[in-house]
Write a protein that holds these residues in place. Structure first.
Motif, PDB file in Angstrom:
ATOM      1  N   PRO A  23       6.119   1.722   9.624  1.00 40.75           N
ATOM      2  CA  PRO A  23       5.593   0.415   9.240  1.00 40.75           C
ATOM      3  C   PRO A  23       5.694   0.185   7.726  1.00 40.75           C
ATOM      4  CG  PRO A  23       3.816   1.920   9.814  1.00 40.75           C
ATOM      5  CD  PRO A  23       5.090   2.591  10.207  1.00 40.75           C
ATOM      6  N   LEU A  24       6.017  -1.055   7.355  1.00 40.09           N
ATOM      7  CA  LEU A  24       6.248  -1.393   5.956  1.00 40.09           C
ATOM      8  C   LEU A  24       5.451  -2.632   5.560  1.00 40.09           C
ATOM      9  CD1 LEU A  24      10.166  -1.162   5.897  1.00 40.09           C
ATOM     10  CD2 LEU A  24       8.584   0.567   4.999  1.00 40.09           C
ATOM     11  N   ALA A  25       5.163  -2.725   4.251  1.00 34.41           N
ATOM     12  CA  ALA A  25       4.673  -3.974   3.667  1.00 34.41           C
ATOM     13  C   ALA A  25       5.841  -4.614   2.933  1.00 34.41           C
ATOM     14  CB  ALA A  25       3.541  -3.704   2.685  1.00 34.41           C
TER      15      ALA A  25
ATOM     16  N   ASN B  61       5.714   1.559   2.097  1.00 35.41           N
ATOM     17  CA  ASN B  61       5.117   2.032   3.344  1.00 35.41           C
ATOM     18  C   ASN B  61       3.650   1.611   3.402  1.00 35.41           C
ATOM     19  OD1 ASN B  61       7.474   3.415   4.136  1.00 35.41           O
ATOM     20  ND2 ASN B  61       6.945   5.135   2.816  1.00 35.41           N
ATOM     21  N   CYS B  62       3.269   0.936   4.469  1.00 26.71           N
ATOM     22  CA  CYS B  62       1.884   0.495   4.646  1.00 26.71           C
ATOM     23  C   CYS B  62       1.521   0.585   6.119  1.00 26.71           C
ATOM     24  CB  CYS B  62       1.684  -0.945   4.162  1.00 26.71           C
ATOM     25  SG  CYS B  62       1.322  -1.073   2.400  1.00 26.71           S
ATOM     26  N   ALA B  63       0.326   1.051   6.384  1.00 25.92           N
ATOM     27  CA  ALA B  63      -0.066   1.283   7.773  1.00 25.92           C
ATOM     28  C   ALA B  63      -0.314  -0.006   8.540  1.00 25.92           C
ATOM     29  CB  ALA B  63      -1.318   2.160   7.818  1.00 25.92           C
ATOM     30  N   ASP B  64      -0.878  -1.028   7.863  1.00 25.17           N
ATOM     31  CA  ASP B  64      -1.248  -2.240   8.582  1.00 25.17           C
ATOM     32  C   ASP B  64      -1.273  -3.429   7.631  1.00 25.17           C
ATOM     33  OD1 ASP B  64      -3.629  -1.920   7.116  1.00 25.17           O
ATOM     34  OD2 ASP B  64      -4.594  -0.861   8.781  1.00 25.17           O
ATOM     35  N   LEU B  65      -1.680  -4.582   8.163  1.00 26.20           N
ATOM     36  CA  LEU B  65      -1.687  -5.816   7.381  1.00 26.20           C
ATOM     37  C   LEU B  65      -2.708  -5.765   6.253  1.00 26.20           C
ATOM     38  CD1 LEU B  65      -0.324  -8.598   7.328  1.00 26.20           C
ATOM     39  CD2 LEU B  65      -2.186  -9.457   8.740  1.00 26.20           C
TER      40      LEU B  65
ATOM     41  N   GLY C  33       3.457 -13.655  -1.399  1.00 24.75           N
ATOM     42  CA  GLY C  33       3.365 -13.699   0.050  1.00 24.75           C
ATOM     43  C   GLY C  33       3.538 -12.297   0.605  1.00 24.75           C
ATOM     44  N   ALA C  34       2.684 -11.906   1.534  1.00 21.29           N
ATOM     45  CA  ALA C  34       2.708 -10.548   2.085  1.00 21.29           C
ATOM     46  C   ALA C  34       2.877 -10.599   3.596  1.00 21.29           C
ATOM     47  CB  ALA C  34       1.425  -9.794   1.725  1.00 21.29           C
ATOM     48  N   ALA C  35       3.676  -9.661   4.118  1.00 19.18           N
ATOM     49  CA  ALA C  35       3.857  -9.534   5.567  1.00 19.18           C
ATOM     50  C   ALA C  35       3.949  -8.053   5.909  1.00 19.18           C
ATOM     51  CB  ALA C  35       5.102 -10.277   6.031  1.00 19.18           C
TER      52      ALA C  35
ATOM     53  N   VAL D 153      -1.267 -14.091   3.041  1.00 20.53           N
ATOM     54  CA  VAL D 153      -0.819 -13.048   3.961  1.00 20.53           C
ATOM     55  C   VAL D 153      -0.337 -13.685   5.254  1.00 20.53           C
ATOM     56  CG1 VAL D 153      -1.500 -10.988   5.253  1.00 20.53           C
ATOM     57  CG2 VAL D 153      -2.438 -11.400   2.961  1.00 20.53           C
ATOM     58  N   HIS D 154       0.836 -13.244   5.710  1.00 22.29           N
ATOM     59  CA  HIS D 154       1.342 -13.701   7.002  1.00 22.29           C
ATOM     60  C   HIS D 154       0.603 -12.950   8.105  1.00 22.29           C
ATOM     61  CE1 HIS D 154       4.117 -14.685  10.246  1.00 22.29           C
ATOM     62  NE2 HIS D 154       4.148 -13.409  10.532  1.00 22.29           N
ATOM     63  N   ASP D 155      -0.168 -13.696   8.877  1.00 21.74           N
ATOM     64  CA  ASP D 155      -0.914 -13.106   9.988  1.00 21.74           C
ATOM     65  C   ASP D 155      -0.250 -13.526  11.294  1.00 21.74           C
ATOM     66  OD1 ASP D 155      -2.660 -12.238  11.896  1.00 21.74           O
ATOM     67  OD2 ASP D 155      -4.457 -13.040  10.936  1.00 21.74           O
TER      68      ASP D 155
END
Length: 568
Positions: free
Chosen positions: A175-177, A232-236, A268-270, A301-303
């Protein structure tokens, strides 16, 4: 040939104009000479047809929507296909001029050739020819060419091609940011301080982004003033936390051309699961544009659980279009209090949508859809009429006769040639004294078209209407705005007020804003006041007015009237 026409035809760079559909209406001799095209072959042709497929897609999906929202796009790197079918590197800057009087809207494009890029290509070609003397030298030159093709020459970071390659290689990983970081008002730095200062700002941003992420994170410069971070990011939530940390790094002032400049960015983050990195890049880009629309200097943040598809947006737009005449909109009012004595000075009108199914919706659920579609003009006209009507009721009540009402103007409203007439007619119809109406504009709206903004605000000021600059301190050239535009008050952005007492930097910025307002003879209004400590610090600085949850949340009109003391 007139002097103007001669200057246009023989300017040192290419000039073109197009209609709103992108079809070329004028082209100068410089562009024809550089590209080899004939004028009669270009007139009526879509500008995008001069670009190769990849650049055409980038232009239509990134630059054209930007022209529709903020009215300008700067230094887009593209290739122009000449009459000989050769590709010519270029930098394109475009500005949209809205329709006015009998003139239709047009887009003005400035095309600069990129000799440095051509020289670089010639250098690579020569290096490859020399490398043919031996297999080892040829292999080294090819490796260097690949590296340069994927690298931004200014910052040394990967360019957009390098970004695409990285996303392809990591599509199957964990998983990625994915963050899209766009510098706010970058064109203002170039125009006011020069391109050297702009380059220095880009280098500073590149260094700060690199130092703020882990060593294995990926940072790229994807366009003129846009960067992309992949980590690398675990979650939103982790992606959002990373974005907030980067925003904090980028808001630290930087010295450019001997001046301390407060920078800002819209992020903007996804979050991307394996195999979805490229889609996450698109989602992060959409979130970044939403951050721009909602005031800049923020993270969006893109949810996936709340994302509106194109069909959803069309549905919301249709419902809002019907909801305005059906009476589904309503106004709440947030009091503004004099910090010296705690008396009610005025209110800010805030629109809400009483959706028949979804309930009471805040502006974040529909304003950006209205802004992008042009429906914001109809929405803004309704808000203005409802706010002036309520202000006129208060004006007839001796207890409330001094309450003024602030109404927000969007960028599209400020550049609408019918705005002054609309305000004049609305004030006359409701018989409201003009000084009891305050129109709030953001620094973003002023930057979009400063000449049109100055003319419009001057005309409104001549009516007697008050002018307020909202979200003050988040742009680059705030002092310039106060000197150029007829401003009565500035509203210090809530992001600085939140840091009062906790951040020396924010405290210093707020104090400087108050002193600057008083130096030019206007009011200072602090937004987002939520604690007694903040109120005391603001009062100690001499700030005139406060607005925020400490005093009141947005309330109905009758609640406001009930808070006015008898005999006030």
């Amino acid at each position: 040939m007139s002097t103007f026409e001669e200057l246009f035809q023989h300017a040192p760079c290419g000039y073109l104009t197009t209609d709103d559909d992108g079809r070329i209406t004028r082209v100068n001799d410089t562009f024809l000479s550089w590209s080899g095209h004939q004028r009669e072959d270009l007139l009526g042709t879509a500008f995008g047809r001069l670009l190769p497929v990849g650049d055409r897609i980038l232009w239509s999906t990134h630059s054209v929507p930007r022209l529709g929202t903020v009215g300008t796009t700067s230094e887009v790197v593209v290739e122009v296909i000449g009459a000989d079918r050769e590709r010519r590197p270029a930098l394109v800057t475009a500005t949209r001029i809205p329709a006015h009087d009998d003139a239709e809207a047009e887009v003005r494009l400035i095309v600069f050739s990129a000799p440095e890029r051509l020289a670089h290509e010639r250098e690579l070609t020569a290096a490859l020819e020399r490398a043919e003397e031996s297999e080892n030298r040829r292999a080294a030159a090819e490796a260097d060419a690949r590296r340069r093709a994927l690298q931004d020459p200014l910052t040394g970071l990967p360019n957009r091609a390098g970004l695409v390659q990285h996303l392809e290689s990591t599509s199957a990983s964990g998983p990625l940011a994915v963050l899209v970081v766009d510098l706010d008002h970058f064109a203002v730095v170039n125009e006011s301080l020069g391109s050297a200062a702009g380059d220095e700002l880009l280098l500073t941003v590149a260094r700060r982004l690199g130092s703020a992420v882990r060593g294995d994170a990926f940072v790229a410069r994807s366009s003129a003033n846009e960067f992309v971070v992949v980590d690398n990011c675990a979650d939103l939530d982790a992606a959002a936390s990373l974005a907030e940390r980067l925003l904090a790094e980028l808001t630290v002032p930087v010295v450019l051309a001997g001046l301390e400049v407060v920078t800002s960015a819209s992020i903007g983050a996804a979050h991307a699961e394996p195999g979805t990195a490229e889609r996450a890049l698109r989602d992060a880009g959409v979130a970044m544009q939403r951050a721009k629309v909602r005031g800049r200097r923020r993270v969006e943040v893109h949810d996936p659980s709340r994302t509106s598809t194109a069909a959803d947006r069309l549905r919301v737009l249709g419902e809002l279009r019907r909801g305005i005449p059906d009476g589904q909109l309503r106004l709440l009012y947030q009091p503004q209090v004099q910090l010296e004595d705690g008396r009610l000075r005025g209110v800010e009108a805030l629109v809400r949508w009483q959706h028949p199914v979804r309930g009471l919706l805040p502006p974040s659920e529909f304003i950006d859809v209205a802004e992008q579609s042009g429906l914001v003009l109809e929405l803004g006209a309704w808000v203005l009429d409802a706010a002036v009507e309520q202000a006129a009721r208060w004006a007839r009540d001796p207890a409330c006769a001094t309450i003024d009402v602030s109404v927000n103007l969007s960028t599209r409203q400020l550049t609408d040639p019918g705005l002054v007439g609309l305000v004049t007619e609305t004030l006359s119809r409701h018989r409201l004294p003009a000084h009891l109406l305050v129109l709030e504009v953001t620094e973003t709206a002023l930057v979009a078209d400063p000449d049109v903004a100055a003319a419009t605000l001057t005309a409104l000021k001549d009516l007697g209407v008050g002018i307020s600059v909202d979200d003050f301190g988040t742009g680059y050239a705030s002092l310039t705005y106060l000197q150029r535009f007829p401003v009565d008050e500035l509203k210090i952005d809530r992001s600085f007020v939140t840091g009062l007492g906790a951040s020396d930097g924010d405290t210093g910025i707020v104090r400087a804003c108050v002193e600057l307002a008083h130096a030019v003879g206007i009011r200072a209004v602090a937004e987002g006041v939520e604690t007694e400590e903040q109120r005391e610090l603001l009062a100690g600085m001499g700030c005139d007015v406060g607005q925020g949850y400490l005093f009141s949340r947005p309330v109905e009109a009758d609640v406001v009237q009930g808070r006015v003391p008898a005999g006030a």
